[in-house]
Design a protein around this motif. Structure first.
Motif, short mmCIF file in Angstrom:
data_model
loop_
_atom_site.label_atom_id
_atom_site.label_comp_id
_atom_site.label_asym_id
_atom_site.label_seq_id
_atom_site.Cartn_x
_atom_site.Cartn_y
_atom_site.Cartn_z
N GLN A 73 0.52 -1.00 0.29
CA GLN A 73 -0.46 0.05 -0.04
C GLN A 73 0.74 1.26 0.37
O GLN A 73 2.29 0.99 0.34
N ALA A 74 0.52 2.50 -0.51
CA ALA A 74 0.77 3.45 -0.64
C ALA A 74 2.26 3.67 -1.17
O ALA A 74 3.20 3.98 -1.11
N THR A 75 1.71 2.94 -2.19
CA THR A 75 2.40 2.60 -3.09
C THR A 75 3.12 3.32 -4.50
O THR A 75 1.81 4.94 -4.96
N THR A 76 3.67 4.22 -4.27
CA THR A 76 4.85 5.10 -5.75
C THR A 76 5.09 4.54 -7.17
O THR A 76 6.52 3.47 -6.73
N ASP A 77 4.95 4.08 -8.31
CA ASP A 77 6.04 2.92 -9.28
C ASP A 77 6.40 4.41 -9.88
O ASP A 77 5.72 4.26 -11.09
N LEU A 78 7.94 4.63 -10.24
CA LEU A 78 7.89 5.33 -11.04
C LEU A 78 9.30 4.87 -12.13
O LEU A 78 10.33 4.55 -11.11
N HIS A 89 10.31 2.86 -7.41
CA HIS A 89 9.57 1.80 -6.48
C HIS A 89 9.08 1.82 -5.33
O HIS A 89 10.07 1.46 -4.11
N LEU A 90 8.02 2.67 -4.64
CA LEU A 90 8.56 2.53 -2.73
C LEU A 90 6.94 1.90 -2.67
O LEU A 90 5.59 1.99 -3.34
N GLY A 91 6.48 1.49 -1.61
CA GLY A 91 5.26 0.21 -0.57
C GLY A 91 5.68 0.20 0.91
O GLY A 91 6.83 -0.22 1.20
N VAL A 92 3.86 -0.66 1.46
CA VAL A 92 4.89 -0.53 2.72
C VAL A 92 3.18 -2.08 2.80
O VAL A 92 2.50 -1.59 2.05
#
Length: 522
Positions: A73-78, A89-92
């Motif tokens: 969740q709270a994902t960023t994918d660039l 790519h971020l997320g938890v």
């Protein structure tokens, strides 16, 4: 809270400490000091930024969809480096979220403590900047979902910790800092080879895709080499016996807040990497090496406890900070044993023990730092003398908190330390499919013996430090009890230790679905 809003919250959590670090080294206009000296304003700056990160991490935890903890969740994918297929790519998920909150909490408490008790050394500008860079790197390690970003974040924490030890530490700080950086850098180079091998062979560095693939695109030999390389690198940071020898020196030399962060969050990066990367991405390799990992883990449990017993004995000149450092070798052994069980019970126990160790050992290092400040030394023989330091009589609240931390560390039921170690041993008692049960029963028995040794050295410490005749003890007659800022920095750790011990489902409810997903739904 929708995922887009959480996405911005997570990005802010990672970026704010870097902005704070930059602000710490820039001139602070007189109008913003509000009557404070420059040093006070800089330290307050650190408290403000770390406090903002803590608030955002709590917002992230509250907004997290607790009904789907296995989902990232709270994902960023660039796209970041297209030629290498590396993404920002971020997320938890339920595994990383507790570690993010723990990191934010411990960093804030360290900044708050340093507001009133700065370690001796250069001015606070560099100290606060390094503290915030360390926070950003640690948070990023738990929040990135790309193997190369994981490596970069993993490496980011090394330099600030090196300088915190070398510039603000005590004793043989330069040698200890150099040993820390050499061990961890060598381990990181080996780990990088394993990460590259997985990414190149699988055709992607995306951790979510690799976890979903569950090693199906990697041959058995590739998985073996990858797990060996990644495991060695992560084992240095954990630290696993016999790659632990940098840790006691680093803890002994580090300032109090450096020891708190080193034990509380930096050691968790190694075990987190094993669960997040090695376990789901190279399951065949982990299955092959799991018995060896379990064997090293239980040796570490017994070795760490025996080393602590030797340090705790009268006449051995044991250093209390060094003793707590060796205790981490034993406690992290339970985490490794849980991971090596390759079943949900053991891995959940490992993740719970990670959080419990961060809370309890963070509290213990705060307390040991306070004892050292009052007595001028952390040498047990020097301040405890022959009859005990009589801390109960001289500073009853401080003595009571130290006893509380000790019994929490030995795994007293009802406190956080109990559940992680018990679940890790239960997991080893019934290991994953294909693992030798007789061997794991032996590992469980050795680990259980280690719990007895743990109780022995911690109770010895309590007897020598807390008990004795205050009239005849070889220590100052007047001793300050817990101060206001110490109470503010330590109370959250003690309260959460009790809360996690009484309500383990709050944490296990997050980790269990995510762990089962990582293990292929088993």
């Amino acid at each position: 809270m929708n995922d887009t809003a959480l996405q911005y919250v997570l990005v802010a959590i990672l970026v704010l400490p870097l902005l704070g670090a930059l602000g710490a080294v820039l001139p602070i206009p007189r109008i913003f000091r509000i009557g404070l000296t420059l040093d006070q304003a800089v330290r307050g700056h650190g408290v403000s930024f770390s406090g903002a990160v803590l608030v955002l991490s709590i917002v992230l935890a509250v907004g997290f969809d607790h009904d789907q903890p296995a989902r990232m969740q709270a994902t960023t994918d660039l796209t970041w480096i297209p030629a290498l297929n590396i993404h920002l790519h971020l997320g938890v998920d339920g595994i990383s979220l507790p570690l993010v909150v723990l990191t934010a909490l411990l960093t804030f408490l360290c900044a708050l403590y340093s507001l009133f008790k700065m370690p001796e050394g250069p001015g606070p500008r560099g100290f606060v900047a390094l503290l915030l860079i360390l926070e950003s790197g640690t948070l990023a390690t738990f929040a990135v979902a790309d193997l190369m970003l994981f490596f970069l974040a993993f490496e980011t924490v090394l330099i600030p910790m090196y300088f915190l030890i070398a510039r603000w530490g005590g004793g043989d700080r330069e040698r200890s800092a150099m040993r820390f950086i050499l061990y961890t850098l060598l381990g990181s180079v080996i780990m990088l080879l394993g990460l590259l091998l997985i990414g190149v062979k699988a055709g992607t560095f995306d951790m979510v895709a690799l976890t979903t693939d569950n090693g199906s695109s990697l041959s058995h030999s590739t998985q073996l080499i990858a797990v060996l390389a990644i495991g060695i690198g992560l084992a240095v940071k954990t630290p696993m016996w016999p790659l632990h020898s940098w840790l006691p020196d680093a803890h002994t030399a580090a300032p109090t807040v450096g020891s708190v962060l080193l034990a509380g969050v930096l050691l968790k990066m190694g075990t987190y990497g094993l669960v997040r990367i090695a376990l789901p991405m190279a399951p065949d390799g982990m299955h092959t090496f799991a018995p060896y990992l379990a064997a090293f883990a239980v040796v570490g449990i017994v070795y760490g406890s025996l080393a602590c017993l030797a340090l705790a004995r009268q006449g051995n000149g044991g250093d209390l900070k060094r003793l707590i450092a060796y205790s981490s070798v034993g406690h992290m052994g339970f985490v490794l044993l849980g991971i090596a069980s390759l079943n949900p019970t053991g891995v959940n126990g490992a993740l719970f023990a990670n959080i419990a160790h961060g809370l309890i050992t963070g509290l213990l290092f705060f307390l040991v730092g306070a004892v050292k400040d009052r007595y001028g030394s952390s040498d047990l023989d020097q301040f405890a003398g022959r009859g005990g330091a009589a801390l109960y009589g001289r500073a009853p609240r401080l003595g009571g908190l130290l006893a509380f931390g000790a019994v929490a560390s030995l795994g007293l039921p009802g406190l956080a330390g109990f559940w992680g170690e018990m679940l890790a041993m239960f997991g080893a008692f019934e290991p994953g499919a294909g693992l030798s049960r007789p061997a794991y029963l032996t590992f469980t028995a050795v680990a259980a013996f280690g719990t007895l040794l743990t109780a022995a050295y911690l109770l010895t410490v309590v007897r020598r430090v807390c008990m004795g005749d205050r009239e005849t003890a070889e220590s100052p007659a007047v001793l300050a009890d817990v101060r206001g800022y110490e109470f503010a920095a330590w109370t959250p750790l003690a309260a959460l230790t009790v809360l996690a011990g009484l309500w383990p489902a709050a944490l296990l409810g997050l980790t269990d679905p995510a762990v089962r997903s990582l293990l292929g739904g088993n």
